[in-house]
Each structure stands twice: as C-alpha cells, then as structure tokens.
Design a protein around this motif. Structure first.
Motif, PDB file in Angstrom:
ATOM      1  N   ILE A  72       4.129 -37.740 -26.506  1.00  0.00           N
ATOM      2  CA  ILE A  72       4.074 -36.588 -27.419  1.00  0.00           C
ATOM      3  C   ILE A  72       3.692 -37.047 -28.822  1.00  0.00           C
ATOM      4  O   ILE A  72       2.824 -36.451 -29.474  1.00  0.00           O
ATOM      5  CB  ILE A  72       5.430 -35.841 -27.432  1.00  0.00           C
ATOM      6  N   VAL A  73       4.324 -38.124 -29.290  1.00  0.00           N
ATOM      7  CA  VAL A  73       4.021 -38.659 -30.621  1.00  0.00           C
ATOM      8  C   VAL A  73       2.569 -39.135 -30.682  1.00  0.00           C
ATOM      9  O   VAL A  73       1.841 -38.839 -31.638  1.00  0.00           O
ATOM     10  CB  VAL A  73       5.009 -39.790 -30.999  1.00  0.00           C
ATOM     11  N   ASP A  74       2.125 -39.852 -29.653  1.00  0.00           N
ATOM     12  CA  ASP A  74       0.738 -40.324 -29.623  1.00  0.00           C
ATOM     13  C   ASP A  74      -0.241 -39.159 -29.671  1.00  0.00           C
ATOM     14  O   ASP A  74      -1.267 -39.221 -30.346  1.00  0.00           O
ATOM     15  CB  ASP A  74       0.472 -41.177 -28.364  1.00  0.00           C
ATOM     16  N   GLN A  75       0.080 -38.089 -28.964  1.00  0.00           N
ATOM     17  CA  GLN A  75      -0.778 -36.894 -28.950  1.00  0.00           C
ATOM     18  C   GLN A  75      -0.868 -36.281 -30.358  1.00  0.00           C
ATOM     19  O   GLN A  75      -1.943 -35.907 -30.801  1.00  0.00           O
ATOM     20  CB  GLN A  75      -0.176 -35.887 -27.962  1.00  0.00           C
ATOM     21  N   GLU A  76       0.269 -36.202 -31.047  1.00  0.00           N
ATOM     22  CA  GLU A  76       0.277 -35.648 -32.406  1.00  0.00           C
ATOM     23  C   GLU A  76      -0.495 -36.538 -33.370  1.00  0.00           C
ATOM     24  O   GLU A  76      -1.182 -36.035 -34.244  1.00  0.00           O
ATOM     25  CB  GLU A  76       1.731 -35.461 -32.898  1.00  0.00           C
ATOM     26  N   ILE A  77      -0.392 -37.853 -33.192  1.00  0.00           N
ATOM     27  CA  ILE A  77      -1.153 -38.785 -34.037  1.00  0.00           C
ATOM     28  C   ILE A  77      -2.640 -38.529 -33.861  1.00  0.00           C
ATOM     29  O   ILE A  77      -3.389 -38.467 -34.852  1.00  0.00           O
ATOM     30  CB  ILE A  77      -0.781 -40.253 -33.711  1.00  0.00           C
ATOM     31  N   GLN A  78      -3.086 -38.378 -32.628  1.00  0.00           N
ATOM     32  CA  GLN A  78      -4.509 -38.116 -32.370  1.00  0.00           C
ATOM     33  C   GLN A  78      -4.976 -36.814 -33.012  1.00  0.00           C
ATOM     34  O   GLN A  78      -6.066 -36.760 -33.577  1.00  0.00           O
ATOM     35  CB  GLN A  78      -4.776 -38.096 -30.853  1.00  0.00           C
ATOM     36  N   LYS A  79      -4.142 -35.774 -32.930  1.00  0.00           N
ATOM     37  CA  LYS A  79      -4.491 -34.481 -33.555  1.00  0.00           C
ATOM     38  C   LYS A  79      -4.657 -34.637 -35.053  1.00  0.00           C
ATOM     39  O   LYS A  79      -5.579 -34.079 -35.647  1.00  0.00           O
ATOM     40  CB  LYS A  79      -3.391 -33.446 -33.285  1.00  0.00           C
ATOM     41  N   LYS A  80      -3.760 -35.377 -35.682  1.00  0.00           N
ATOM     42  CA  LYS A  80      -3.760 -35.512 -37.137  1.00  0.00           C
ATOM     43  C   LYS A  80      -4.924 -36.390 -37.617  1.00  0.00           C
ATOM     44  O   LYS A  80      -5.370 -36.259 -38.749  1.00  0.00           O
ATOM     45  CB  LYS A  80      -2.438 -36.051 -37.629  1.00  0.00           C
ATOM     46  N   LYS A  81      -5.405 -37.273 -36.771  1.00  0.00           N
ATOM     47  CA  LYS A  81      -6.528 -38.136 -37.141  1.00  0.00           C
ATOM     48  C   LYS A  81      -7.848 -37.381 -37.112  1.00  0.00           C
ATOM     49  O   LYS A  81      -8.819 -37.826 -37.731  1.00  0.00           O
ATOM     50  CB  LYS A  81      -6.605 -39.347 -36.195  1.00  0.00           C
ATOM     51  N   GLN A  82      -7.910 -36.293 -36.391  1.00  0.00           N
ATOM     52  CA  GLN A  82      -9.172 -35.549 -36.246  1.00  0.00           C
ATOM     53  C   GLN A  82      -9.476 -34.712 -37.454  1.00  0.00           C
ATOM     54  O   GLN A  82      -8.784 -34.312 -38.247  1.00  0.00           O
ATOM     55  CB  GLN A  82      -9.125 -34.665 -35.004  1.00  0.00           C
TER      56      GLN A  82
END
Length: 123
Positions: A113-123
C-alpha cells in the motif's frame, strides 16, 4: 470538532445507511436499545455540530451525514499523529507496526500500500 463516543456510534449507523429516519437508526442498535429521546438528543447535537443534516417529510425527519466517514477518520488519525507522535508519521508507523502484532503477510500488505502511494505521488 469531534463527536462523543455515543454520537460516533450513531454516526457509524448513519454512514452505513446513508439516509435514515430515527426509527431506522434506533433499529440499528443492539438490545437493550437506547431511548428514542436519547437518539433525538444525539441527532440534535450532531446537527448543531454540522455532522448531520435532515429533510423534513411531514412530521418526520430523514437524516443524512454531512461529513464523509473517510474525512472524519482522516482528521482523527492526523490529530493522533500530531498529538501523540510529535507530528511524525514515521514515529506513528513505527509504533503501529511494532505494537499491533501484525503478521508478516499483513506487514507485506502495508508495504504494498505504501509503495503504491509512493508511485502515485511521484507521478
């Protein structure tokens, strides 16, 4: 602004139903059910606080939430992090992961879940 424990319990029933008359909310409670006057008082307080709205149909009122469950919960979690963890999400995460007896698979789910949120925020 916060809800009392009794108001929070009633709000949970209202969030679940989305719209409800007082009798519907009263039926949501397990036995022994609270008095109708208790529910009426709670609904009045919650309306005054801006958590609940209603539509009048004759002599009846259909109640509905004015605050989303996710928004209410988010405010609580952010307050918890601010007041108990020096406004540090990492301190909160450390406490949460070490003190809640999560299994390895649950921790892996959290990481995903945290990794998914990190990816969203990097975009």
């Amino acid at each position: 602004m916060q809800l009392s424990k009794a108001e929070e319990q009633l709000m949970k029933y209202l969030w679940k139903k989305e719209k409800a008359f007082m009798k519907d909310l009263l039926e949501s409670y397990p036995d022994p059910k609270p008095a109708t006057t208790t529910i009426a008082t709670l609904l009045k307080r919650m309306t005054d606080k801006g958590f609940v709205g209603y539509t009048i149909y004759g002599k009846s009122r259909e109640y509905y939430p004015l605050v989303k469950k996710t928004d209410y919960f988010s405010t609580h979690v952010n307050g918890l992090i601010k007041n108990f963890f020096n406004n540090s999400a990492s301190q909160f995460a450390s406490f949460f992961t070490s003190e809640t007896n999560l299994s390895a698979s649950e921790l892996e789910e959290l990481r995903a879940i945290v990794d998914q949120e990190i990816q969203k925020k990097k975009q």
